[in-house]
Motif scaffolding. Structure first.
Motif, PDB file in Angstrom:
ATOM      1  N   LEU A  13      -5.880  16.294   6.272  1.00 29.43           N
ATOM      2  CA  LEU A  13      -5.665  15.133   5.414  1.00 29.43           C
ATOM      3  C   LEU A  13      -6.757  15.062   4.353  1.00 29.43           C
ATOM      4  CD1 LEU A  13      -4.596  12.593   8.102  1.00 29.43           C
ATOM      5  CD2 LEU A  13      -3.344  13.075   6.029  1.00 29.43           C
ATOM      6  N   ILE A  14      -7.996  15.170   4.793  1.00 23.69           N
ATOM      7  CA  ILE A  14      -9.104  15.020   3.834  1.00 23.69           C
ATOM      8  C   ILE A  14      -9.136  16.197   2.869  1.00 23.69           C
ATOM      9  CG2 ILE A  14     -11.612  15.084   3.668  1.00 23.69           C
ATOM     10  CD1 ILE A  14     -11.779  12.982   5.582  1.00 23.69           C
ATOM     11  N   HIS A  15      -9.016  17.385   3.421  1.00 23.70           N
ATOM     12  CA  HIS A  15      -9.144  18.541   2.541  1.00 23.70           C
ATOM     13  C   HIS A  15      -8.021  18.590   1.506  1.00 23.70           C
ATOM     14  CE1 HIS A  15     -10.473  22.390   1.229  1.00 23.70           C
ATOM     15  NE2 HIS A  15      -9.254  22.873   1.379  1.00 23.70           N
ATOM     16  N   SER A  16      -6.801  18.285   1.938  1.00 15.05           N
ATOM     17  CA  SER A  16      -5.700  18.405   0.978  1.00 15.05           C
ATOM     18  C   SER A  16      -5.734  17.299  -0.061  1.00 15.05           C
ATOM     19  CB  SER A  16      -4.364  18.400   1.707  1.00 15.05           C
ATOM     20  OG  SER A  16      -4.171  17.151   2.274  1.00 15.05           O
ATOM     21  N   THR A  17      -6.266  16.115   0.284  1.00 17.56           N
ATOM     22  CA  THR A  17      -6.328  15.081  -0.744  1.00 17.56           C
ATOM     23  C   THR A  17      -7.458  15.367  -1.721  1.00 17.56           C
ATOM     24  OG1 THR A  17      -7.501  13.757   0.887  1.00 17.56           O
ATOM     25  CG2 THR A  17      -5.238  13.168   0.453  1.00 17.56           C
ATOM     26  N   GLN A  18      -8.419  16.189  -1.324  1.00 11.19           N
ATOM     27  CA  GLN A  18      -9.524  16.481  -2.239  1.00 11.19           C
ATOM     28  C   GLN A  18      -9.211  17.608  -3.202  1.00 11.19           C
ATOM     29  OE1 GLN A  18     -12.811  17.058   0.428  1.00 11.19           O
ATOM     30  NE2 GLN A  18     -13.692  15.141  -0.265  1.00 11.19           N
ATOM     31  N   THR A  19      -8.442  18.587  -2.736  1.00 16.38           N
ATOM     32  CA  THR A  19      -8.175  19.733  -3.588  1.00 16.38           C
ATOM     33  C   THR A  19      -6.814  19.569  -4.224  1.00 16.38           C
ATOM     34  OG1 THR A  19      -7.356  20.798  -1.632  1.00 16.38           O
ATOM     35  CG2 THR A  19      -9.560  21.363  -2.320  1.00 16.38           C
ATOM     36  N   GLY A  20      -6.818  19.055  -5.406  1.00 17.13           N
ATOM     37  CA  GLY A  20      -5.534  18.846  -6.063  1.00 17.13           C
ATOM     38  C   GLY A  20      -5.588  19.368  -7.470  1.00 17.13           C
ATOM     39  N   ILE A  21      -5.200  18.527  -8.373  1.00 16.92           N
ATOM     40  CA  ILE A  21      -5.113  18.900  -9.767  1.00 16.92           C
ATOM     41  C   ILE A  21      -6.501  19.214 -10.335  1.00 16.92           C
ATOM     42  CG2 ILE A  21      -5.360  16.620 -10.835  1.00 16.92           C
ATOM     43  CD1 ILE A  21      -2.481  18.947 -11.532  1.00 16.92           C
ATOM     44  N   GLY A  22      -7.541  18.646  -9.731  1.00 17.01           N
ATOM     45  CA  GLY A  22      -8.901  18.853 -10.227  1.00 17.01           C
ATOM     46  C   GLY A  22      -9.318  20.311 -10.219  1.00 17.01           C
ATOM     47  N   MET A  23      -8.785  21.075  -9.274  1.00 19.33           N
ATOM     48  CA  MET A  23      -9.194  22.466  -9.153  1.00 19.33           C
ATOM     49  C   MET A  23      -8.835  23.275 -10.392  1.00 19.33           C
ATOM     50  SD  MET A  23      -8.717  23.799  -5.354  1.00 19.33           S
ATOM     51  CE  MET A  23     -10.236  24.674  -5.145  1.00 19.33           C
ATOM     52  N   LEU A  24      -7.850  22.828 -11.140  1.00 26.16           N
ATOM     53  CA  LEU A  24      -7.403  23.624 -12.278  1.00 26.16           C
ATOM     54  C   LEU A  24      -8.297  23.434 -13.489  1.00 26.16           C
ATOM     55  CD1 LEU A  24      -3.552  23.066 -12.003  1.00 26.16           C
ATOM     56  CD2 LEU A  24      -4.951  24.817 -10.963  1.00 26.16           C
ATOM     57  N   SER A  25      -8.994  22.295 -13.559  1.00 27.43           N
ATOM     58  CA  SER A  25      -9.668  21.991 -14.832  1.00 27.43           C
ATOM     59  C   SER A  25     -11.058  21.415 -14.687  1.00 27.43           C
ATOM     60  CB  SER A  25      -8.803  21.006 -15.627  1.00 27.43           C
ATOM     61  OG  SER A  25      -8.609  19.852 -14.860  1.00 27.43           O
ATOM     62  N   PHE A  26     -11.611  21.369 -13.477  1.00 27.17           N
ATOM     63  CA  PHE A  26     -12.863  20.619 -13.329  1.00 27.17           C
ATOM     64  C   PHE A  26     -14.062  21.311 -13.981  1.00 27.17           C
ATOM     65  CE2 PHE A  26     -15.475  22.692  -9.977  1.00 27.17           C
ATOM     66  CZ  PHE A  26     -14.640  23.743  -9.712  1.00 27.17           C
ATOM     67  N   GLN A  27     -13.975  22.643 -14.191  1.00 25.10           N
ATOM     68  CA  GLN A  27     -15.157  23.398 -14.610  1.00 25.10           C
ATOM     69  C   GLN A  27     -15.724  22.922 -15.940  1.00 25.10           C
ATOM     70  OE1 GLN A  27     -12.186  24.718 -13.673  1.00 25.10           O
ATOM     71  NE2 GLN A  27     -12.439  26.652 -12.601  1.00 25.10           N
ATOM     72  N   ARG A  28     -14.834  22.556 -16.865  1.00 28.38           N
ATOM     73  CA  ARG A  28     -15.301  22.256 -18.212  1.00 28.38           C
ATOM     74  C   ARG A  28     -16.205  21.033 -18.237  1.00 28.38           C
ATOM     75  NH1 ARG A  28     -13.169  20.422 -23.544  1.00 28.38           N
ATOM     76  NH2 ARG A  28     -12.105  18.826 -22.364  1.00 28.38           N
ATOM     77  N   GLN A  29     -15.805  19.982 -17.492  1.00 24.60           N
ATOM     78  CA  GLN A  29     -16.620  18.771 -17.496  1.00 24.60           C
ATOM     79  C   GLN A  29     -17.964  19.004 -16.826  1.00 24.60           C
ATOM     80  OE1 GLN A  29     -13.630  16.631 -15.545  1.00 24.60           O
ATOM     81  NE2 GLN A  29     -12.364  16.905 -17.361  1.00 24.60           N
ATOM     82  N   ILE A  30     -17.955  19.849 -15.803  1.00 25.23           N
ATOM     83  CA  ILE A  30     -19.197  20.032 -15.061  1.00 25.23           C
ATOM     84  C   ILE A  30     -20.239  20.740 -15.912  1.00 25.23           C
ATOM     85  CG2 ILE A  30     -20.211  21.237 -13.113  1.00 25.23           C
ATOM     86  CD1 ILE A  30     -17.867  20.590 -11.527  1.00 25.23           C
ATOM     87  N   ILE A  31     -19.813  21.758 -16.649  1.00 20.75           N
ATOM     88  CA  ILE A  31     -20.816  22.537 -17.375  1.00 20.75           C
ATOM     89  C   ILE A  31     -21.324  21.823 -18.620  1.00 20.75           C
ATOM     90  CG2 ILE A  31     -19.957  24.758 -16.546  1.00 20.75           C
ATOM     91  CD1 ILE A  31     -19.119  24.878 -19.753  1.00 20.75           C
ATOM     92  N   GLU A  32     -20.698  20.691 -18.971  1.00 21.64           N
ATOM     93  CA  GLU A  32     -21.157  19.988 -20.173  1.00 21.64           C
ATOM     94  C   GLU A  32     -22.654  19.739 -20.149  1.00 21.64           C
ATOM     95  OE1 GLU A  32     -18.904  16.434 -20.835  1.00 21.64           O
ATOM     96  OE2 GLU A  32     -17.161  17.598 -21.501  1.00 21.64           O
ATOM     97  N   SER A  33     -23.157  19.289 -18.985  1.00 18.86           N
ATOM     98  CA  SER A  33     -24.580  18.961 -18.981  1.00 18.86           C
ATOM     99  C   SER A  33     -25.443  19.992 -18.249  1.00 18.86           C
ATOM    100  CB  SER A  33     -24.799  17.566 -18.381  1.00 18.86           C
ATOM    101  OG  SER A  33     -23.915  17.361 -17.335  1.00 18.86           O
ATOM    102  N   ALA A  34     -24.872  20.716 -17.289  1.00 15.32           N
ATOM    103  CA  ALA A  34     -25.750  21.590 -16.504  1.00 15.32           C
ATOM    104  C   ALA A  34     -25.520  23.073 -16.756  1.00 15.32           C
ATOM    105  CB  ALA A  34     -25.617  21.294 -15.027  1.00 15.32           C
TER     106      ALA A  34
END
Lengths: 366, 490
Positions: free
Chosen positions: A19-40
């Motif tokens: 339940l926890i793992h599947s609700t965490q890995t969703g649409i975010g996996m496809l596009s999260f990288q760009r926002q993360i690297i903005e600052s770090a």
């Protein structure tokens, strides 16, 4: 207590992992990288680890207040804020879960439109998806859990496809190590904690778990597994793309999948996007289920009826979001709310709950 | 008011196969009533009439009459309903006085005379292993089961269902193994059961099933004695129905339907391989044509360049949309299958040649379909027949039609939506209250020893845990004494 769930409706505690793992890995996996690297930048993998660790603490807090005896957030709100005001706060949660479901749905429809079907109408697709959602959610929580199980299997299986982009990885993109300040890392971990959102629905399904005491370790394992998964995905992305390229890529995961070629199949990202439907369905279904659960607990409303209402609202709310900037704004907004809900509100509730408990305990002792 | 035998007699004497005769000797008169279509005439003459004529004194009491006749199954009765029921089952009713209601019932029924004596398992064929199948008579079937499982724990519970057919239905289970909860569920559902005539066990299946709106069979049906035996010892229960050579097994999971008894007769490596081939066949059979439709209608860019040429060449003359072409061929195959199933065996062979070769080739030559699709469709038809249980292979062949429709509508996304719906449906299904997808979900890792692959006998000594058997262990695994584990000394 109201939240008491009949013993035969409870499920094995270890299913909380899925339940926890599947609700965490969703649409975010496809596009999260760009926002993360903005600052770090290339150090953002540290940020993911920080975010994961912080969320372990939040999860621990959640379990602490939900346990002994097992209850859900509605009971906690009633306990902390009194019956009337507590219920009002719980009512706000419906809005929160609704907006999460809406964001995921729209983001997926957007990907479909950009990558595969440019001429597809939002209403056609959202209608079809909502019918499927209705069928799944009316099956009950057990069916949803089963679906989570299959979604975890698939998303884990798809991780192996990262092998192909890894072959083209440049180790030099990863260096220099540790050349970002701590505040940059914190900023980056703020945006990476957003992708872990979804596990807060535990606040509502917690009473459905059998012997939560012994099985809550599975919740932590799930969180750890998500962290590892995001970390692996991020590291492969950082190796594959240069920083400049990555900051101009909207869906890095899909871009990486494009290079996979097998003798009978090209454009692997098509398959990836379609299979991703299975993976996003829990991240839409579980929040929607939470909406119906809240109303059922607050007003003793028939959940089928309310589900139709929620889905109708979802359908109507999805219509205005017909271009990418609007969807992007919505997901920014949702991640802001989600971030503060998880990082600020839950610890606040934690402190409040134990303070009030202590006070009441003292009063009883006197 | 209680109905007497005389009242009932008026109702049934209209039927010409109902006979009433009397035997008069010097001392006695006997009045016999029976259905001459149901009794054995030979027995009537040799074992009843001859003995009725022997006594040299007057018989005044029914017990004396009972002692006279050398048949064990005799009862004294005066209740009209009981008498009628026994007459229907082939008893002779003998009275000493026509005007009394009382008499004796002698069972000389010959209900099996019109029924075949043995059955080859033609519909669930296996190359190795016993080939004895069930027949239409419940007594023979129970005998077949009892003969193999020699245990006093094997119990059959009989009841009568069907208001007109009064069919005998037996629930078979092994005491101390089968979960009593499942037995109770079946017992309860059978007693709530109301139906007129039970032609076949599948009627029972449809009425007592958990969900009658599902295309998936929720009870397994089998005509193989070895399969029923295996179901019993692994903790399932069986439902045997008079007049049907198919026995129901419940609770069933979806994976049971892809198990063939032959898997157990071959070495486990080979058996597991064949089983995996069958699962592959199912996936292929459901997905192949929808994927073809999706790819050729929407996603031609997923086809590699080298393959593109042959697909274009095969489709260049075809004037239809891929979905029309696919439906045309799929329906042709379904027609062939349906015709083959209705025709006598010898004509069926001709049909295979005409249908398979002539129609297929001609359709391609006439540019009605592409030959690549022809390959896909016939392969997937072939794959669907690898499923050992006929009911399940029907389901699999059915499922591809909605998927073709969805694929024509939304391409790969449509197929995925269909899969999501099917999976959601499977997750909802239950058989006798047991989840249908177990051990996949709810996940039970111990039961994987005999699911997708069959592990060797040293590992599969446990009964499946999801059936909640009362004793978990089937047999003890003892280390072989003549086998050393020190490879240096071999």
């Amino acid at each position: 207590m109201h939240s008491a769930v009949k013993e035969n409706f409870k499920m094995s505690g270890f299913l909380v992992f899925f339940l926890i793992h599947s609700t965490q890995t969703g649409i975010g996996m496809l596009s999260f990288q760009r926002q993360i690297i903005e600052s770090a930048g290339q150090d953002s993998w540290i940020a993911v680890i920080i975010a994961g660790l912080c969320l372990h603490i939040v999860l621990w807090m959640m379990v602490k207040i939900l346990n002994n005896p097992s209850k859900d957030i509605i009971d906690i709100h009633r306990f902390c804020f009194g019956r009337l005001f507590g219920n009002a706060v719980s009512l706000l949660l419906i809005g929160y879960f609704f907006i999460i479901a809406l964001t995921v749905l729209l983001a997926y429809i957007n990907i479909l439109r950009v990558w595969i079907f440019p001429s597809l109408k939002t209403w056609e697709l959202s209608l079809a998806l909502l019918i499927i959602l209705y069928y799944l959610i009316t099956g009950g929580f057990r069916v949803l859990t089963g679906f989570c199980f299959f979604s975890v299997l698939l998303s884990t299986g798809l991780m192996f496809s990262l092998y192909f982009p890894l072959q083209y990885g440049q180790l030099s993109y990863f260096f220099p190590l540790f050349n970002h300040s701590f505040s940059d890392l914190l900023k980056s971990s703020q945006s990476s904690s957003v992708v872990f959102l979804g596990f807060e629905s535990l606040l509502l399904y917690f009473p459905f778990l059998k012997s939560p005491q012994t099985n809550i370790k599975w919740a932590h394992f799930a969180l750890l597994f998500s962290t590892i998964k995001y970390l692996a995905l991020l590291i492969v992305t950082l190796l594959y793309f240069s920083q400049g390229h990555l900051s101009r890529t909207l869906w890095p995961t899909l871009e990486m999948m494009k290079i996979i070629e097998v003798p009978f199949l090209e454009r692997f990202e098509y398959l990836f996007i379609f299979i991703w439907l299975m993976i996003i369905i829990p991240t839409v279904c579980i929040p929607l289920w939470c909406c119906t659960r809240i109303t059922k607990r607050l007003f003793a409303l028939k959940p089928q009826l309310f589900l139709v209402v929620v889905l109708a609202f979802l359908f109507i709310a999805a219509q205005p979001f017909n271009d990418q900037t609007k969807i992007y704004a919505l997901s920014r907004f949702t991640s802001q709310i989600g971030f503060y809900f998880v990082i600020a509100y839950i610890p606040l509730l934690f402190v409040l709950y134990f303070a009030i408990k202590k006070m009441k305990g003292k009063r009883l002792a006197q | 008011m209680q109905r007497t035998f005389h009242d009932s007699l008026k109702e049934i004497s209209g039927s010409d196969d109902f006979a009433q005769t009397s035997v008069h000797t010097k001392w006695n008169s006997f009045y016999l009533s029976y259905y001459n279509t149901l009794i054995s005439r030979e027995q009537l003459h040799h074992e009843i009439l001859t003995f009725l004529k022997t006594p040299e004194s007057s018989i005044n009491h029914l017990q004396e009459l009972r002692a006279l006749i050398p048949i064990e199954d005799i009862r004294v009765s005066s209740g009209a309903d009981e008498i009628m029921e026994h007459l229907m089952n082939g008893s002779v009713f003998i009275q000493l006085d026509e005007n009394y209601n009382e008499g004796i019932l002698i069972n000389i029924g010959d209900l099996n005379s019109a029924i075949r004596k043995n059955n080859d398992t033609e519909n669930e064929y296996s190359v190795v292993g016993p080939r004895v199948g069930f027949v239409e008579d419940i007594d023979t079937n129970l005998k077949l089961i009892r003969r193999i499982i020699k245990s006093d724990k094997l119990k059959f519970e009989e009841s009568t269902v069907g208001s007109l057919s009064k069919t005998r239905v037996a629930i078979g289970y092994i005491d101390g193994i089968t979960s009593p909860q499942h037995v109770n569920t079946v017992r309860q559902r059978l007693s709530d059961f109301d139906f007129d005539v039970i032609f076949d066990s599948s009627f029972i299946d449809q009425v007592i099933t958990d969900n009658s709106n599902s295309p998936f069979p929720l009870f397994m049906t089998s005509e193989r004695v070895d399969r029923i035996k295996y179901a019993l010892i692994s903790g399932q229960l069986v439902i045997v129905c008079n007049g049907s050579p198919y026995v129901l097994i419940g609770p069933a999971t979806i994976f049971d339907f892809f198990i063939s008894p032959e898997d157990y007769y071959l070495p486990w490596v080979i058996g597991s391989f064949f089983r995996l081939i069958r699962y592959f066949g199912v996936l292929f059979s459901i997905m192949a044509t929808p994927i073809y439709v999706a790819v050729t209608s929407f996603h031609y860019s997923v086809i590699p360049r080298e393959l593109m040429g042959s697909i274009i060449n095969s489709r260049v003359d075809v004037p239809f949309m891929p979905v029309v072409e696919a439906l045309f061929l799929e329906i042709t195959i379904e027609l062939l299958r349906e015709a083959g199933a209705r025709l006598p065996t010898k004509v069926g062979q001709t049909l295979g040649i005409v249908g398979g070769i002539v129609i297929g080739q001609a359709a391609v030559a006439a540019a009605l379909t592409s030959n690549i699709l022809l390959i896909f469709v016939s392969l997937s038809a072939l794959a669907s027949f690898t499923t050992p249980i006929y009911k399940m292979s029907n389901t699999i062949r059915f499922l591809r039609f909605p998927l073709i429709g969805l694929a024509a509508l939304w391409g790969g996304l449509g197929i995925m939506m269909g899969i999501v719906l099917i999976l959601g449906h499977l997750l909802r299904l239950k058989s006798l209250g047991n989840p249908y997808l177990v051990p996949m979900f709810p996940f039970r890792y111990k039961d994987y020893r005999d699911s997708f692959v069959r592990s060797s006998v040293e590992f599969s000594y446990l009964r499946p845990g999801y059936l909640r058997p009362l004793t978990q262990k089937r047999y003890n695994v003892r280390p072989r004494k003549d086998k050393g584990d020190n490879f240096n000394e071999e």
